[in-house]
Design an enzyme around this catalytic site. Structure first.
Site, PDB file in Angstrom:
ATOM      1  N   GLU A  27       0.853  -1.190   0.000  1.00  0.00           N
ATOM      2  CA  GLU A  27       0.000   0.000   0.000  1.00  0.00           C
ATOM      3  C   GLU A  27       0.891   1.243   0.000  1.00  0.00           C
ATOM      4  OE1 GLU A  27      -2.941   0.134   3.135  1.00  0.00           O
ATOM      5  OE2 GLU A  27      -3.624   2.132   2.536  1.00  0.00           O
ATOM      6  N   ASN A 172     -12.180  -0.810  -0.975  1.00  0.00           N
ATOM      7  CA  ASN A 172     -11.515  -1.321   0.218  1.00  0.00           C
ATOM      8  C   ASN A 172     -12.313  -0.970   1.467  1.00  0.00           C
ATOM      9  OD1 ASN A 172      -9.039  -2.286   1.784  1.00  0.00           O
ATOM     10  ND2 ASN A 172      -9.259  -0.204   2.578  1.00  0.00           N
ATOM     11  N   GLU A 173     -12.592  -1.948   2.283  1.00  0.00           N
ATOM     12  CA  GLU A 173     -13.202  -1.743   3.619  1.00  0.00           C
ATOM     13  C   GLU A 173     -14.288  -0.666   3.607  1.00  0.00           C
ATOM     14  OE1 GLU A 173     -10.152  -1.258   6.663  1.00  0.00           O
ATOM     15  OE2 GLU A 173      -9.607  -3.362   6.478  1.00  0.00           O
ATOM     16  N   TYR A 244      -7.078  -8.365  11.865  1.00  0.00           N
ATOM     17  CA  TYR A 244      -5.800  -8.093  12.526  1.00  0.00           C
ATOM     18  C   TYR A 244      -5.940  -8.469  13.994  1.00  0.00           C
ATOM     19  CZ  TYR A 244      -4.641  -5.304   8.395  1.00  0.00           C
ATOM     20  OH  TYR A 244      -4.371  -4.892   7.117  1.00  0.00           O
ATOM     21  N   GLU A 292      -6.587  -9.057   3.678  1.00  0.00           N
ATOM     22  CA  GLU A 292      -5.747  -8.391   4.681  1.00  0.00           C
ATOM     23  C   GLU A 292      -5.803  -9.238   5.946  1.00  0.00           C
ATOM     24  OE1 GLU A 292      -6.087  -4.183   5.510  1.00  0.00           O
ATOM     25  OE2 GLU A 292      -6.650  -3.773   3.423  1.00  0.00           O
TER      26      GLU A 292
HETATM   27  O1  AHR Z   1      -3.113  -2.552   6.352  1.00  0.00           O
HETATM   28  C1  AHR Z   1      -3.349  -1.351   7.018  1.00  0.00           C
HETATM   29  C2  AHR Z   1      -4.783  -0.850   6.848  1.00  0.00           C
HETATM   30  O2  AHR Z   1      -5.640  -1.723   7.499  1.00  0.00           O
HETATM   31  C3  AHR Z   1      -5.319  -0.816   5.433  1.00  0.00           C
HETATM   32  O3  AHR Z   1      -4.989   0.355   4.775  1.00  0.00           O
HETATM   33  C4  AHR Z   1      -6.803  -0.891   5.652  1.00  0.00           C
HETATM   34  O4  AHR Z   1      -7.464  -1.493   4.572  1.00  0.00           O
HETATM   35  C5  AHR Z   1      -6.936  -1.668   6.941  1.00  0.00           C
HETATM   36  O5  AHR Z   1      -7.789  -1.044   7.830  1.00  0.00           O
END
Ligand code: AHR
Length: 498
Positions: A27, A172-173, A244, A292
């Site tokens: 990114e 994205n998201e 995450y 991700e």
């Molecule tokens: O990977 C970091 C960020 O995490 C990305 O830009 C986003 O898509 C996610 O929230």
């Protein structure tokens, strides 16, 4: 010592190993692009400014695909800024990361870098501030050989052959309130459907990914997928998942079991997709693009103040991973592989410097974080078919996930090797693993390695890059039926026909 048994049987086939499981993500964020993959003037840089040390580590990591250019960045990005002569490219505010984007790297340079690294590029389009027309323009620019204004612009810039990008993310998201141009599920679903329809008019064979949820704890999780898929089911191939994890409140045992959430996330999304498909009377199956995933100490990032100005490539999200992070990370890889029947692609977010397995110093060294090793081993050794393995053994209590098994495993099997990937999540106890390999015939242990450390918070650094690396596990003493896995460890056991 804890004890567990594991039966490995080629009849327990889940699906073939999908090479796109070993994707990653670049990114325009922090130092991922600038001083990450690209740094003209670096001693290892080639004529185009790509760092040779990072290219070599990317190849060693075994990455297969790479998603670009974001992430949150893409939702404010004008792809045209990054093409044409460099001296004419604008400098822009990047609202997502409070930085200045110089646009020295754009789609053509990125695709060239991907080819040098031997990777398949995967492109995201901006559905935050932009829409159908700009997505189709980018597709035309990238994939039409020549003869139109946009494709000729690419050719004039030096990219004679079309980029032929097959996999495209529709935004994205878009479920996240932090996203520029954030939308409701209905708004996004309609836009994604219309964008997909127009992109398929250019190339019906594209693989398209609709945005799913940014995490299983999003308040709209579930209803978002239902609405988006109701709008897009016939027009897309995949729905995305992002996740995450981080150790919270000193709960190491719970953290090591974070793959339990990923497991629940995938199963829930798959069953929602199948329900929508059934309601629509469709025979088609939507798969998951887990585009991700990683360990990310997001809570630390959220509490850091934004930079006072708009810096170029500031150090952002530079998490330094320790052994326990790598073991939790290995568990996530195990889970992705276990779901190879429905997880068609995955992207480790991200590749360099930004929550990354590869770190660099500007003008200096590059090194492997602890998380580099489980990824590289899984990418190298997972081959043939994924076999479901269900250990019989102890479990433990976690605050977040209730009872979870201590041992978390998957195996892959090809005509030469059967490889077991195993995580011992116990914080204190070694585990003796008894392997039942009768269904494989006569086998021997060709190689067994363990990633562990007496200090679970040990990290690799530029000065000490080999502190946490996989080391031979000789506890089996040649007996393929018994091996000891230390506490907090990621293990790879390769069985070959004897
Ligand atoms: O990977 C970091 C960020 O995490 C990305 O830009 C986003 O898509 C996610 O929230």
């Amino acid at each position: 010592m804890l004890q567990a048994q594991l039966t490995i049987d080629p009849a327990h086939r889940v699906a073939p190993v999908r090479r796109r499981t070993f994707g990653t993500f670049v990114e325009h964020l922090g130092r991922c692009v600038y001083t990450g993959i690209y740094e003209p003037g670096h001693p290892t840089a080639d004529a185009e400014g790509f760092r040779g040390d990072v290219l070599a580590l990317t190849r060693e990591l075994g990455v297969t695909t790479v998603r670009y250019p974001g992430g949150n960045f893409v939702s404010g990005y004008r792809w045209e800024d990054g093409v044409g002569p460099r001296e004419r490219r604008p400098r822009r505010l990047d609202l997502a990361w409070h930085s200045t984007e110089t646009n020295e790297i754009g789609v053509d340079e990125f695709v060239r870098w991907s080819r040098l690294a031997g990777l398949e590029p995967m492109m995201a389009v901006n559905l935050g501030t932009r829409g159908v027309a700009e997505a189709v323009d980018l597709l035309e620019y990238c994939n039409i050989p020549s003869g139109t204004t946009l494709s000729d612009l690419r050719v004039a810039g030096g990219a004679k052959e079309p980029h032929d990008i097959r996999m495209w993310c529709l935004g994205n998201e878009m479920d996240g309130p932090w996203q520029i141009g954030h939308k409701t599920a209905h708004e996004y679903g309609r836009l994604a459907a219309e964008t997909a329809r127009a992109m398929r008019m250019v190339d019906p064979g594209l693989e398209l990914v609709a945005c799913g949820s940014s995490g299983s704890s999003m308040p709209t999780f579930g209803s978002w997928e239902t609405t988006v898929l109701e709008e897009t089911y016939d027009l897309v191939d995949h729905i995305s998942c992002h996740a995450y994890y981080e150790e919270k409140d000193g709960d190491l045992g719970g953290f090591l079991a974070c793959a339990t959430d990923m497991e629940h996330f995938i199963s829930t999304v798959v069953s929602i997709a199948d329900q929508v498909g059934a309601r629509l009377g469709s025979g088609k199956k939507i798969s998951v693009s887990f585009d991700e995933w990683n360990i990310w100490y997001l809570s630390r990032h959220q509490s850091a103040p934004p930079p006072p100005d708009w810096p170029v490539a500031p150090p952002l999200l530079e998490d330094h991973y320790h052994l326990a992070d790598a073991v939790a990370f290995g568990g996530l890889l195990v889970t992705l592989l276990r779901h190879s029947d429905r997880v068609a692609a995955a992207c480790l977010a991200q590749l360099v410097n930004v929550i990354a397995p590869i770190m660099t110093e500007p003008g200096g060294r590059a090194w492997r974080q602890t998380t580099f090793h489980p990824f590289a081993q899984a990418a190298r050794y997972a081959s043939g078919d994924v076999l479901l393995t269900e250990p019989v053994g102890p479990s433990y209590e976690t605050g977040e996930f209730g009872q979870v098994p201590v041992l978390h495993t998957v195996a892959t099997h090809d005509d030469r090797f059967t490889t077991v990937f195993a995580v011992n999540r116990s914080v204190t106890e070694p585990l003796e693993l008894e392997l039942d390999t009768r269904a494989l015939g006569a086998v021997r242990i060709a190689e067994a390695t363990t990633l562990t450390h007496e200090d679970v918070y040990a990290r690799n650094t530029a000065d000490d890059p080999e502190r946490v690396v996989p080391r031979p596990n000789t506890s089996h003493r040649g007996d393929p039926a018994r091996i000891v896995l230390p506490p907090v460890s990621w293990n790879v056991i390769r069985l070959a026909r004897s």
